[in-house]
Write an enzyme that holds these catalytic residues in place. Structure first.
Site, PDB file in Angstrom:
ATOM      1  N   ASP A 114       4.727  -1.105  -6.050  1.00  0.00           N
ATOM      2  CA  ASP A 114       3.710  -1.341  -5.797  1.00  0.00           C
ATOM      3  C   ASP A 114       4.264  -1.760  -4.093  1.00  0.00           C
ATOM      4  O   ASP A 114       3.126  -2.658  -3.292  1.00  0.00           O
ATOM      5  CB  ASP A 114       2.614  -2.584  -5.862  1.00  0.00           C
ATOM      6  CG  ASP A 114       2.988  -2.652  -7.238  1.00  0.00           C
ATOM      7  OD1 ASP A 114       2.174  -1.565  -8.014  1.00  0.00           O
ATOM      8  OD2 ASP A 114       2.983  -3.766  -7.898  1.00  0.00           O
ATOM      9  N   HIS A 157      -0.732   3.914  -8.892  1.00  0.00           N
ATOM     10  CA  HIS A 157      -0.967   4.330  -7.209  1.00  0.00           C
ATOM     11  C   HIS A 157      -2.512   4.162  -6.820  1.00  0.00           C
ATOM     12  O   HIS A 157      -3.760   4.530  -7.712  1.00  0.00           O
ATOM     13  CB  HIS A 157      -0.716   6.043  -6.666  1.00  0.00           C
ATOM     14  CG  HIS A 157       0.756   5.832  -6.774  1.00  0.00           C
ATOM     15  ND1 HIS A 157       1.138   7.066  -7.729  1.00  0.00           N
ATOM     16  CD2 HIS A 157       1.432   4.571  -7.252  1.00  0.00           C
ATOM     17  CE1 HIS A 157       2.699   6.756  -7.328  1.00  0.00           C
ATOM     18  NE2 HIS A 157       3.125   5.558  -7.269  1.00  0.00           N
ATOM     19  N   VAL A 178       0.588   0.200   8.775  1.00  0.00           N
ATOM     20  CA  VAL A 178      -0.487  -1.117   9.424  1.00  0.00           C
ATOM     21  C   VAL A 178      -2.128  -1.074   8.398  1.00  0.00           C
ATOM     22  O   VAL A 178      -3.421  -2.140   9.034  1.00  0.00           O
ATOM     23  CB  VAL A 178      -0.763  -1.207  10.821  1.00  0.00           C
ATOM     24  CG1 VAL A 178       0.874  -1.153  11.240  1.00  0.00           C
ATOM     25  CG2 VAL A 178      -1.568   0.546  11.382  1.00  0.00           C
TER      26      VAL A 178
HETATM   27  P1  GDP Z   1       1.687   1.705  -5.444  1.00  0.00           P
HETATM   28  O1  GDP Z   1       1.608   1.659  -7.072  1.00  0.00           O
HETATM   29  O2  GDP Z   1       2.618   1.573  -4.493  1.00  0.00           O
HETATM   30  O3  GDP Z   1       0.865   2.881  -4.673  1.00  0.00           O
HETATM   31  O4  GDP Z   1       1.475   0.675  -4.900  1.00  0.00           O
HETATM   32  P2  GDP Z   1      -0.175  -0.320  -4.806  1.00  0.00           P
HETATM   33  O5  GDP Z   1      -1.197   1.064  -5.494  1.00  0.00           O
HETATM   34  O6  GDP Z   1      -0.213  -1.635  -5.033  1.00  0.00           O
HETATM   35  O7  GDP Z   1      -0.759   0.271  -3.791  1.00  0.00           O
HETATM   36  C1  GDP Z   1      -1.165  -0.698  -2.799  1.00  0.00           C
HETATM   37  C2  GDP Z   1      -2.298  -1.469  -1.935  1.00  0.00           C
HETATM   38  O8  GDP Z   1      -2.247  -1.867  -0.471  1.00  0.00           O
HETATM   39  C3  GDP Z   1      -3.450  -0.316  -2.841  1.00  0.00           C
HETATM   40  O9  GDP Z   1      -4.502  -1.427  -2.591  1.00  0.00           O
HETATM   41  C4  GDP Z   1      -3.554  -0.088  -0.861  1.00  0.00           C
HETATM   42  O10 GDP Z   1      -4.287   0.861  -0.540  1.00  0.00           O
HETATM   43  C5  GDP Z   1      -2.939  -1.102  -0.065  1.00  0.00           C
HETATM   44  N1  GDP Z   1      -1.880  -0.659   1.119  1.00  0.00           N
HETATM   45  C6  GDP Z   1      -0.830   0.650   1.305  1.00  0.00           C
HETATM   46  N2  GDP Z   1      -0.504   0.806   2.475  1.00  0.00           N
HETATM   47  C7  GDP Z   1      -1.367  -0.264   3.245  1.00  0.00           C
HETATM   48  C8  GDP Z   1      -1.950  -1.193   4.407  1.00  0.00           C
HETATM   49  O11 GDP Z   1      -0.227  -0.527   5.093  1.00  0.00           O
HETATM   50  N3  GDP Z   1      -2.206  -1.765   5.062  1.00  0.00           N
HETATM   51  C9  GDP Z   1      -3.098  -2.799   4.054  1.00  0.00           C
HETATM   52  N4  GDP Z   1      -3.665  -3.236   4.398  1.00  0.00           N
HETATM   53  N5  GDP Z   1      -2.667  -1.931   2.714  1.00  0.00           N
HETATM   54  C10 GDP Z   1      -2.113  -0.978   2.142  1.00  0.00           C
END
Ligand code: GDP
Length: 423
Positions: free
Chosen positions: A12, A40, A413
């Site tokens: 995540d 993701h 960001v």
């Molecule tokens: P993954 O499994 O590693 O892709 O992680 P997740 O699915 O939990 O993704 C992380 C969440 O954070 C998603 O809802 C993304 O849209 C969001 N996200 C990713 N990068 C950023 C960021 O830099 N800032 C913010 N505020 N949200 C982010």
């Protein structure tokens, strides 16, 4: 050019979003391990997508996506995911999606066994996502699993299924007192999904080797992070697959090739889903504020994630076992609300301060050593260069870079495709 994009922490980290950003520069994106036990989240001009099984490159035109032999595939889930994407106007066809003939099928009874085992464990449960992942990887190594390539000949498949289902029913009935599965329902399942997916199944190993030979740019996309790796993670609170970059060429199907680059995705704070030791954990109101600020609810399960400050010890270890050449730091904007930012800088084990990540069983006896860093107190999601970041934010990034010993080349960001800083 072979590049792996992997998680440095517990998963995540925002890998999906970074892979989506990078995938435009690649010809092929490959998922090399895991199943639909994590998600993701990608937000782009087409909308918001949660991808559990499909490689994130599916959202970029002209990218060919491969589901590698290291994956375990729940076909019903795949059917749903493909339907949702098509509904949003995303193309999914054998031209842009290729499934390894050696990838393993996660059967409905694997999901059932996962649920039954968590029920049996009751309050001693591991916090499984109940997607059948441990049972199906178990069967893979017992050599009693079915592979995607077998869907091409149902008669041959059913001949093999007989012995396997007979054996599986002994467990279902004998261990859990559950009703047995019938060969008829198994045959119907195989027939249905053979019709839907057999045209996608191919020798992706040969396809990728040829692609690598002709100089195509290939990206390996990991699910989960270093600390969930079956060997190097916080066993037994790990996943059942190898999330480590070194496994990518194997799980993708080209063990004869070496990675050219590994980019580690690392979050500016910590989150963890499920049970297990989690040193930097915050509790109560502090945790709730961070959880809300970061939207930290499981993409696959909707479960609230455990949250905490950045963990230097675990992240340095994560960078090392991943062999990260560089790091993309995500979700820095989320910390903007904090006056003081807590960071777990060391662990204390049996009264001694340590800076290495210990054997996982010893983690139960560790306590966090926390230091506070000055916050920046303003919205940074519009910043597009290091020079636009407040001094305190730059200091925080520099501190992390030095602490983990790996160059930070991207800072994200915000969740949108363009909300990042390079360099
Ligand atoms: P993954 O499994 O590693 O892709 O992680 P997740 O699915 O939990 O993704 C992380 C969440 O954070 C998603 O809802 C993304 O849209 C969001 N996200 C990713 N990068 C950023 C960021 O830099 N800032 C913010 N505020 N949200 C982010």
């Amino acid at each position: 050019m072979l590049t792996a994009i992997v998680g440095v922490n517990w998963g995540d980290e925002g890998k999906g979003r970074m892979v989506d950003l990078f995938s435009r520069d690649f010809d092929i994106v490959v998922r090399y391990q895991g199943g639909n036990n994590a998600g993701h989240t990608v937000i782009n001009h087409l909308g918001k997508f949660i991808l559990n099984l499909l490689p994130s490159g599916i959202l970029s035109e002209n990218v060919i996506n491969v589901m590698g032999c290291g994956m375990v595939i729940d076909l019903k889930h795949l059917e749903g995911e493909v339907k949702r994407l098509r509904g949003a106007g995303v193309k999914v066809s054998p031209d842009n999606l290729k499934i390894s003939d050696k990838a393993v099928i996660c059967m409905p009874y694997h999901v059932q066994l996962d649920v039954l085992e968590e029920e049996r464990l009751a309050d001693k449960k591991f916090g499984s996502t109940k997607r059948g992942i441990a049972p199906v990887y178990g069967d893979k190594y017992l050599k009693k699993a079915f592979r995607m390539g077998e869907l091409k000949d149902i008669n041959q498949l059913m001949a093999r299924a007989q012995g396997i289902i007979e054996w599986k029913n002994l467990t279902l009935k004998g261990v859990y007192g559950a009703p047995p599965v019938s060969l008829k329902e198994i045959e119907e399942y195989f027939k249905k999904y053979s019709a839907l997916f057999k045209d996608y199944v191919t020798d992706t190993s040969a396809f990728l080797d040829e692609a690598a030979r002709s100089g195509k740019k290939i990206m390996f996309e990991a699910q989960l992070g270093a600390l969930r790796d079956i060997d190097f993670g916080i066993y037994p609170y790990t996943s059942s697959s190898s999330t480590i970059a070194a496994y990518a060429p194997i799980g993708a199907g080209i063990p004869n090739r070496k990675l050219d680059k590994c980019i580690g995705i690392m979050k500016a704070y910590s989150t963890c889903v499920g049970e297990g030791p989690f040193m930097a954990e915050m509790f109560g109101e502090d945790a709730e504020r961070l959880r809300q600020a970061g939207g930290e609810y499981g993409a696959a399960t909707g479960r609230p994630r455990r949250v905490g400050g950045f963990d230097v010890v675990a992240s340095r270890y994560g960078c090392r076992v991943q062999g990260a050449d560089e790091v993309a730091l995500t979700k820095l904007d989320v910390l903007s609300y904090l006056d003081e930012i807590p960071v777990c800088v060391n662990y204390e084990l049996d009264g001694k301060i340590i800076d290495y990540f210990p054997f996982s069983a010893d983690l139960d006896r560790c306590k966090p050593v926390v230091k506070y860093f000055k916050g920046w107190g303003k919205n940074i999601s519009g910043c597009r260069a290091r020079s636009e970041l407040p001094k305190e934010a730059n200091d925080y990034v520099d501190m992390i870079e030095e602490a983990v010993g790996c160059k930070i080349t991207y800072i994200s960001v915000g969740p949108e495709r363009n909300q990042y800083i390079k360099g």
